[in-house]
Design an enzyme around this catalytic site. Structure first.
Site, PDB file in Angstrom:
ATOM      1  N   LYS A   1      29.646  -2.956  12.069  1.00 57.10           N
ATOM      2  CA  LYS A   1      29.526  -1.725  11.266  1.00 57.10           C
ATOM      3  C   LYS A   1      29.192  -0.514  12.144  1.00 57.10           C
ATOM      4  CE  LYS A   1      26.204  -3.431   8.619  1.00 57.10           C
ATOM      5  NZ  LYS A   1      25.985  -4.847   8.961  1.00 57.10           N
TER       6      LYS A   1
ATOM      7  N   ARG B   1      21.548  -2.534   0.635  1.00 54.09           N
ATOM      8  CA  ARG B   1      21.490  -3.953   0.977  1.00 54.09           C
ATOM      9  C   ARG B   1      20.974  -4.785  -0.188  1.00 54.09           C
ATOM     10  NH1 ARG B   1      20.763  -3.293   7.036  1.00 54.09           N
ATOM     11  NH2 ARG B   1      20.948  -5.341   7.985  1.00 54.09           N
TER      12      ARG B   1
ATOM     13  N   ARG C   1      24.950  -9.821  21.956  1.00 54.56           N
ATOM     14  CA  ARG C   1      24.411  -8.461  21.889  1.00 54.56           C
ATOM     15  C   ARG C   1      22.938  -8.449  22.297  1.00 54.56           C
ATOM     16  NH1 ARG C   1      24.738  -5.325  16.170  1.00 54.56           N
ATOM     17  NH2 ARG C   1      22.800  -6.409  15.697  1.00 54.56           N
TER      18      ARG C   1
ATOM     19  N   ARG D   1      17.103  -5.695  21.184  1.00 58.86           N
ATOM     20  CA  ARG D   1      16.655  -5.951  19.808  1.00 58.86           C
ATOM     21  C   ARG D   1      16.069  -7.353  19.719  1.00 58.86           C
ATOM     22  NH1 ARG D   1      20.833  -3.956  15.251  1.00 58.86           N
ATOM     23  NH2 ARG D   1      19.512  -5.407  14.097  1.00 58.86           N
TER      24      ARG D   1
ATOM     25  N   ARG E   1      18.268 -13.503   8.813  1.00 62.64           N
ATOM     26  CA  ARG E   1      18.976 -12.274   8.408  1.00 62.64           C
ATOM     27  C   ARG E   1      20.219 -12.617   7.581  1.00 62.64           C
ATOM     28  NH1 ARG E   1      19.475  -9.851  14.098  1.00 62.64           N
ATOM     29  NH2 ARG E   1      20.771  -8.197  13.230  1.00 62.64           N
TER      30      ARG E   1
HETATM   31  P1  AMP Z   1      20.528  -3.476  11.005  1.00 56.60           P
HETATM   32  O1  AMP Z   1      20.391  -2.625  12.206  1.00 56.60           O
HETATM   33  O2  AMP Z   1      21.350  -2.818   9.940  1.00 56.60           O
HETATM   34  O3  AMP Z   1      21.002  -4.860  11.323  1.00 56.60           O
HETATM   35  O4  AMP Z   1      19.061  -3.624  10.361  1.00 56.60           O
HETATM   36  C1  AMP Z   1      18.012  -4.264  11.075  1.00 56.60           C
HETATM   37  C2  AMP Z   1      16.852  -4.556  10.148  1.00 56.60           C
HETATM   38  O5  AMP Z   1      16.361  -3.354   9.567  1.00 56.60           O
HETATM   39  C3  AMP Z   1      17.159  -5.462   8.985  1.00 56.60           C
HETATM   40  O6  AMP Z   1      17.128  -6.834   9.336  1.00 56.60           O
HETATM   41  C4  AMP Z   1      16.037  -5.083   8.024  1.00 56.60           C
HETATM   42  O7  AMP Z   1      14.823  -5.662   8.419  1.00 56.60           O
HETATM   43  C5  AMP Z   1      15.935  -3.574   8.242  1.00 56.60           C
HETATM   44  N1  AMP Z   1      16.826  -2.843   7.321  1.00 56.60           N
HETATM   45  C6  AMP Z   1      17.892  -2.065   7.662  1.00 56.60           C
HETATM   46  N2  AMP Z   1      18.498  -1.547   6.569  1.00 56.60           N
HETATM   47  C7  AMP Z   1      17.820  -2.024   5.504  1.00 56.60           C
HETATM   48  C8  AMP Z   1      17.970  -1.894   4.109  1.00 56.60           C
HETATM   49  N3  AMP Z   1      18.967  -1.154   3.564  1.00 56.60           N
HETATM   50  N4  AMP Z   1      17.078  -2.531   3.312  1.00 56.60           N
HETATM   51  C9  AMP Z   1      16.080  -3.267   3.831  1.00 56.60           C
HETATM   52  N5  AMP Z   1      15.901  -3.459   5.127  1.00 56.60           N
HETATM   53  C10 AMP Z   1      16.754  -2.847   5.983  1.00 56.60           C
END
Ligand code: AMP
Length: 372
Positions: free
Chosen positions: A196, A271, A310, A316, A328
């Site tokens: 994404k 989400r 990654r 991360r 996740r």
């Molecule tokens: P991402 O970078 O999108 O993979 O997000 C990393 C982490 O951020 C996720 O595993 C969640 O812990 C938190 N996070 C990101 N976006 C959301 C969301 N819309 N709702 C809840 N937690 C989020």
């Protein structure tokens, strides 16, 4: 609540069904309080607009009453015309009865005038008028309105019985005429590691959109040790979702910072279903909407490999540990994946094969973008 498109026009949420229910309940209370003990009133609904209001009103009345309808069609398009065109009258004998007119909306008062004219020579005991909505700015008559549910500004509304050229009557809430949406808003969707972020970088430049990655915003806050960051960290470290309320408020702030944007790419948001509903409500309040959910579909075993790869360079912590990655996916499968149905139901879901080179996938997404 979302924007409505009826024929050529857009309408945004204005009065919720909960508020309408409160208003109706309050009106019934007032009407009941004024009725002499043992009096059986005749409610006369003015069709077509009143049918939902009348139905809810008499259900709430919960006592002996009669109900009848008259039809006075006086609307065409979005402006009230001077001429009342059609009348289907009452057949009941109303002599000595308490008649209470149920109107959905009174604006200029022309229809109301017509109603008073009809009832002038019927020997009723008393005639009262209850109108769910009233537009004080355009009312031009010196006629009594005994019960007003809510006074509203002079903007065209639909829903809860009211129509725009015969559409819109079936919606449970009231919507107000608004200008057509100006933004293009895309939800870039897919499980962790689907690509994404990579694709968003490309499309934000190509279409001049603002890219909001909730994950990036959280990571920025964690790095800067803000209050939000500290809160989000405990969830993110485990691979859990951050609570909706925190995430939704943050998202709204990010959008508000960019109020003049041509549109947004939402990456990692919504989400959960409640995030999706909050986003719909937030955008429709501004007269905007989500145009599409573009979903990158990738099998889970490929995703795990991508994420671990990654994790070697991204820094991360949630990318380095397979157990966290699995969690996740679990969060995604139990809370997020259902959003496919949510957007599908609105004909806004576009699934894209997310396996291939970055360029190939970009091209697949571009094809969808160009149709929006
Ligand atoms: P991402 O970078 O999108 O993979 O997000 C990393 C982490 O951020 C996720 O595993 C969640 O812990 C938190 N996070 C990101 N976006 C959301 C969301 N819309 N709702 C809840 N937690 C989020």
């Amino acid at each position: 609540m979302k924007l409505l498109k009826l024929h050529d026009l857009y309408f945004k949420p204005y009065i919720s069904k909960e508020e309408i229910a409160d208003i109706v309940r309050f009106m019934v209370k007032q009407v009941k309080a004024d009725l002499p003990k043992g009096e059986v009133p005749i409610f006369v609904g003015i069709l077509n607009g009143c049918f939902l209001f009348a139905a809810d009103f008499i259900r709430e009345f919960n006592g002996n009453c009669e109900i009848s309808f008259v039809k006075l069609a006086s609307y065409q398009g979005t402006t009230s015309t001077e001429k009342v065109r059609e009348l289907v009258g009452i057949n009941e004998d109303l002599t000595g009865r308490t008649v209470i007119i149920l109107e959905d909306i009174i604006d200029t008062g022309n229809t109301l005038q017509e109603i008073y004219n009809i009832f002038r020579d019927k020997k009723v005991k008393q005639l009262k008028v209850a109108s769910l909505f009233f537009k004080p700015d355009v009312f031009r008559k010196e006629l009594p309105i005994d019960y007003i549910g809510k006074s509203i500004e002079d903007k065209f509304i639909v829903g809860y019985g009211l129509d725009y050229n015969n559409l819109g009557r079936n919606y449970a809430a009231i919507y107000q005429l608004t200008t057509p949406p100006k933004m293009k808003n895309i939800v870039l969707f897919g499980p962790p590691g689907a690509g994404k972020g990579t694709q968003a970088e490309f499309f934000k430049k190509m279409y001049n959109l603002v890219h909001i990655s909730t994950g990036d915003v959280f990571r920025f806050n964690i790095k800067n040790e803000t209050e939000l960051g500290l809160l989000a960290k405990e969830y993110m470290d485990k691979g859990d979702l951050v609570p909706d309320e925190v995430t939704i408020n943050m998202l709204k702030e990010e959008v508000t910072k960019n109020n003049n944007a041509k549109g947004f790419i939402f990456d990692g948001f919504p989400r959960t279903e409640s995030q999706a509903k909050a986003l719909d409500a937030f955008l429709s309040d501004k007269g905007e909407q989500i145009n599409a959910m573009i979903a990158l579909e990738v099998p889970e075993d490929i995703l795990v490999k991508r994420l671990l790869e990654r994790g070697k360079t991204s820094g991360r912590t949630d990318d380095t540990d397979e157990a966290k990655i699995r969690n996740r996916f679990n969060e995604y499968n139990t809370k997020t994946a259902i959003l496919k149905d949510y957007f599908n139901a609105q004909n806004k879901y576009f699934g894209i094969n997310g396996v291939g080179s970055i360029e190939e996938i970009t091209q697949r997404i571009a094809k969808v973008f160009d149709t929006l």
